[in-house]
Motif scaffolding. Structure first.
Motif, PDB file in Angstrom:
ATOM      1  N   TYR A 131     -47.911  -1.502  33.344  1.00 32.85           N
ATOM      2  CA  TYR A 131     -49.103  -1.483  34.204  1.00 32.85           C
ATOM      3  C   TYR A 131     -50.220  -2.302  33.570  1.00 32.85           C
ATOM      4  O   TYR A 131     -50.868  -3.116  34.242  1.00 32.85           O
ATOM      5  N   THR A 132     -50.430  -2.133  32.269  1.00 36.60           N
ATOM      6  CA  THR A 132     -51.435  -2.933  31.560  1.00 36.60           C
ATOM      7  C   THR A 132     -51.089  -4.414  31.636  1.00 36.60           C
ATOM      8  O   THR A 132     -51.966  -5.262  31.854  1.00 36.60           O
ATOM      9  N   LEU A 133     -49.812  -4.724  31.472  1.00 35.47           N
ATOM     10  CA  LEU A 133     -49.359  -6.112  31.548  1.00 35.47           C
ATOM     11  C   LEU A 133     -49.653  -6.693  32.935  1.00 35.47           C
ATOM     12  O   LEU A 133     -50.134  -7.837  33.058  1.00 35.47           O
ATOM     13  N   SER A 134     -49.393  -5.925  33.971  1.00 35.62           N
ATOM     14  CA  SER A 134     -49.678  -6.375  35.343  1.00 35.62           C
ATOM     15  C   SER A 134     -51.170  -6.622  35.537  1.00 35.62           C
ATOM     16  O   SER A 134     -51.582  -7.615  36.147  1.00 35.62           O
ATOM     17  N   GLN A 135     -51.973  -5.703  35.010  1.00 37.29           N
ATOM     18  CA  GLN A 135     -53.422  -5.831  35.137  1.00 37.29           C
ATOM     19  C   GLN A 135     -53.931  -7.075  34.428  1.00 37.29           C
ATOM     20  O   GLN A 135     -54.764  -7.822  34.962  1.00 37.29           O
ATOM     21  N   GLU A 136     -53.441  -7.299  33.212  1.00 31.47           N
ATOM     22  CA  GLU A 136     -53.885  -8.461  32.438  1.00 31.47           C
ATOM     23  C   GLU A 136     -53.405  -9.759  33.082  1.00 31.47           C
ATOM     24  O   GLU A 136     -54.124 -10.766  33.085  1.00 31.47           O
ATOM     25  N   PHE A 137     -52.185  -9.727  33.626  1.00 30.45           N
ATOM     26  CA  PHE A 137     -51.708 -10.938  34.303  1.00 30.45           C
ATOM     27  C   PHE A 137     -52.565 -11.233  35.534  1.00 30.45           C
ATOM     28  O   PHE A 137     -52.924 -12.396  35.778  1.00 30.45           O
ATOM     29  N   ASN A 138     -52.883 -10.212  36.307  1.00 28.76           N
ATOM     30  CA  ASN A 138     -53.690 -10.432  37.512  1.00 28.76           C
ATOM     31  C   ASN A 138     -55.077 -10.975  37.161  1.00 28.76           C
ATOM     32  O   ASN A 138     -55.611 -11.837  37.863  1.00 28.76           O
ATOM     33  N   ALA A 139     -55.650 -10.467  36.060  1.00 25.32           N
ATOM     34  CA  ALA A 139     -56.952 -10.991  35.618  1.00 25.32           C
ATOM     35  C   ALA A 139     -56.823 -12.468  35.240  1.00 25.32           C
ATOM     36  O   ALA A 139     -57.663 -13.305  35.612  1.00 25.32           O
ATOM     37  N   PHE A 140     -55.767 -12.799  34.507  1.00 22.49           N
ATOM     38  CA  PHE A 140     -55.503 -14.185  34.126  1.00 22.49           C
ATOM     39  C   PHE A 140     -55.295 -15.057  35.373  1.00 22.49           C
ATOM     40  O   PHE A 140     -55.843 -16.164  35.486  1.00 22.49           O
ATOM     41  N   TYR A 141     -54.513 -14.560  36.324  1.00 19.16           N
ATOM     42  CA  TYR A 141     -54.179 -15.291  37.540  1.00 19.16           C
ATOM     43  C   TYR A 141     -55.430 -15.632  38.352  1.00 19.16           C
ATOM     44  O   TYR A 141     -55.542 -16.725  38.916  1.00 19.16           O
TER      45      TYR A 141
END
Length: 589
Positions: free
Chosen positions: A536-546
């Motif tokens: 979930y953290t990985l998804s959140q960080e990826f979305n912020a990066f995206y």
């Protein structure tokens, strides 16, 4: 082999402590709770100061002075009485994640010695449809199996079928009541017995509750069932043939549920498999003085000095000669020791069975049924509740069948998928495949994301949404990356060396680097929820990066190539963790 980023940092900071004459164990480093102050923090100066009687801030200042000499940090600051905040330079961070990405297991095996692990989970029963109570045992057990295989362990997964004891005798006598002319009940019949079962699995599921009710109302019927159970266990041919039919059709039925949940078993053993071993075990325990007679029953005392609660003995054989669950469980441990010589045996079973397993484990050690070094552990879990906060039931108050629960989840996912507009882009077959994967992901992530000893409320409408802390949300994040990488390939764009030009890139890299700790924690605590938190953290960080960084639209070729590489690493790790959780990611959504 690549070690985790936190381990490397703890060693580096520990060396700084050692250089100023303080034990290096005080260098333990953890992720910062305040990202604005640093990426990592070390609080060891406070503990060191207390031990050696010095000012903690002075110790921290000396440690920082040593760390500055390494050239590995862009920022080293002090806070409060001696907290050290650290921010890594990009070269170190990028070098680490590049090394980690080259390792097919992201550095997770570097500190894990390979073990032989037996996982006992699932626990279906003959003649009983799998119900909501089997959901958590199956999902948690399967996730732990995949986790252990990911770590390189030799894993044996055993469904441990409930196929012995009085329930079998009850079924035999109930079938005899309804079909008395069948050859199974004729003691003079020499065979061969019919190859097909005289009852269907649906009939069995009606016969068992009828027999159970009858046994409570009719003492003579109960006694006849006990005699049938005894004769079955002693090998009466007709009863054994009928029992085999019941077992086979029940296993075929449960395989469908297990296949839907992606559960894989290397062994389909059951309580009945211990039948021939039990006399040998009972004889040994008597001969070696481990068992005794108590009021006509055979027991093993398992109470130990220092117990804070009463620990009753484990009953191996009742006064009427019937064996108990404890008997078959102890015999199973002995057989597993002889056949597999395991290092670890984990039982994924309802938390309410904790006393039973404590008795069995103590007996196994006392009676030398298992080697001293083998770790035995009961992996308990809470209940699945309805919105009223009580264990989930059907509208008429009955037990919810597992198959119905899965089908309801897929149906709800199908509605969500259609509402998302996918039906305009995808054909019916692909939509159906996506709906099935979303439905299963919804169930699994909802279950595994909770601390396993906690009860949780089953809410399909919320679980199937593509937003928030849900399985479909994690799937969608992975699918988004897949789509981006496909477009890059179509445009002839390639990956390149990693760079860090934006803080969201660094934050994503730090999230990727946290996997070894997440895997270690999930393994040590048998807690898949830790992996759910990680992905979930990985998804959140990826979305912020995206949202902050252009990828395909980036005009600088080197930066674009770097970001494509970062996306590819993220996808590979995300899919790996979701696989461990039992979640399949479709190619598109």
């Amino acid at each position: 082999m690549t070690t985790s980023l936190l381990n490397q940092l703890s060693q580096i900071v520990g060396q700084a402590f050692s250089t100023i004459g303080i034990d290096d164990s005080f260098g333990k480093t953890s992720p910062s709770q305040r990202r604005d102050l640093g990426q990592f923090q070390c609080n060891g100066a406070l503990a060191a100061a207390k031990q050696i009687g010095r000012n903690p801030r002075e110790i921290a200042q000396e440690v920082v002075a040593e760390l500055e000499k390494t050239g590995l940090f862009t920022e080293l600051t002090l806070a409060g009485p001696g907290f050290i905040n650290l921010r890594l330079n990009d070269d170190f961070l990028l070098g680490h994640i590049s090394d980690l990405a080259e390792d097919s297991h992201f550095g997770c095996r570097s500190e894990h010695p390979s073990q032989k692990v037996i996982l006992d989970y699932g626990g279906p029963n003959v003649a009983k449809a799998m119900h909501v109570g089997h959901l958590r045992a199956t999902i948690i057990g399967e996730s732990l199996r995949r986790l252990r295989e990911f770590l390189g362990d030799d894993v044996i997964s055993d469904v441990h079928f409930g196929d012995w004891g009085l329930p079998m005798g009850l079924l035999i006598k109930e079938i005899e009541r309804e079909q008395p002319d069948l050859p199974y009940f004729d003691s003079d019949f020499t065979g061969p017995y019919p190859e097909t079962s005289p009852v269907s699995v649906e009939q069995l599921q009606d016969l068992y509750p009828a027999a159970s009710t009858r046994s409570k109302e009719d003492p003579a019927f109960l006694e006849s069932a006990r005699i049938a159970t005894f004769e079955l266990q002693k090998g009466r041919a007709g009863y054994r043939a009928l029992w085999q039919h019941m077992r086979d059709i029940s296993i075929d039925e449960t395989r469908t549920d297990f296949d839907l949940l992606g559960a894989q078993f290397t062994e389909w053993n059951g309580e009945a498999d211990t039948n021939d071993h039990i006399p040998e075990m009972m004889s040994r325990l008597k001969k070696e003085g481990f068992s005794r007679i108590s009021e006509g029953a055979i027991v093993v005392d398992v109470a130990e000095e220092g117990d804070k609660k009463k620990m009753p003995p484990l009953i191996l054989e009742k006064s009427d000669g019937a064996v108990m669950y404890g008997t078959t469980d102890l015999a199973t441990i002995e057989m597993r020791q002889g056949q597999h010589d395991p290092d670890v045996i984990l039982y994924v079973v309802d938390a309410r069975q904790s006393l039973h397993f404590e008795q069995v484990f103590r007996a196994a050690r006392k009676c030398h049924s298992i080697k001293p070094g083998c770790h035995l552990e009961h992996i308990g879990f809470g209940t699945v509740n309805g919105k009223d906060g009580k264990p989930l039931k059907t509208r008429d108050g009955g037990v919810v069948r597992l198959r119905s629960l899965i089908e309801d989840a897929i149906a709800e996912a199908r509605k969500t998928v259609k509402e998302s507009g996918m039906s305009e882009r995808l054909d019916a077959e692909e939509l159906d495949d996506i709906a099935t994967k979303v439905g299963i992901a919804a169930i699994k992530y909802a279950d595994l994301s909770n601390q396993r000893m906690s009860n949780y409320v089953f809410d399909l409408e919320r679980f199937t949404k593509f937003e928030g802390r849900t399985g479909p949300y994690q799937m969608y994040a992975a699918v988004r990356i897949k789509s981006m990488l496909r477009k890059a390939m179509d445009q002839g764009l390639t990956e390149g060396l990693l760079q860090a030009t934006h803080d969201t890139e660094r934050n994503l890299i730090l999230a990727l680097a946290a996997l070894p700790e997440a895997v270690k924690g999930a393994t040590e605590k048998n807690a898949p929820n830790i992996l759910c938190d990680h992905v979930y953290t990985l998804s959140q960080e990826f979305n912020a990066f995206y949202h902050e960084c252009q990828v395909l639209g980036e005009t600088d070729a080197a930066i674009r190539a770097s970001r494509l590489r970062l996306c590819a690493i993220t996808l590979r790790q995300m899919e790996q963790v979701l696989y461990i959780l039992g979640i399949d990611v479709p190619e598109r959504m």
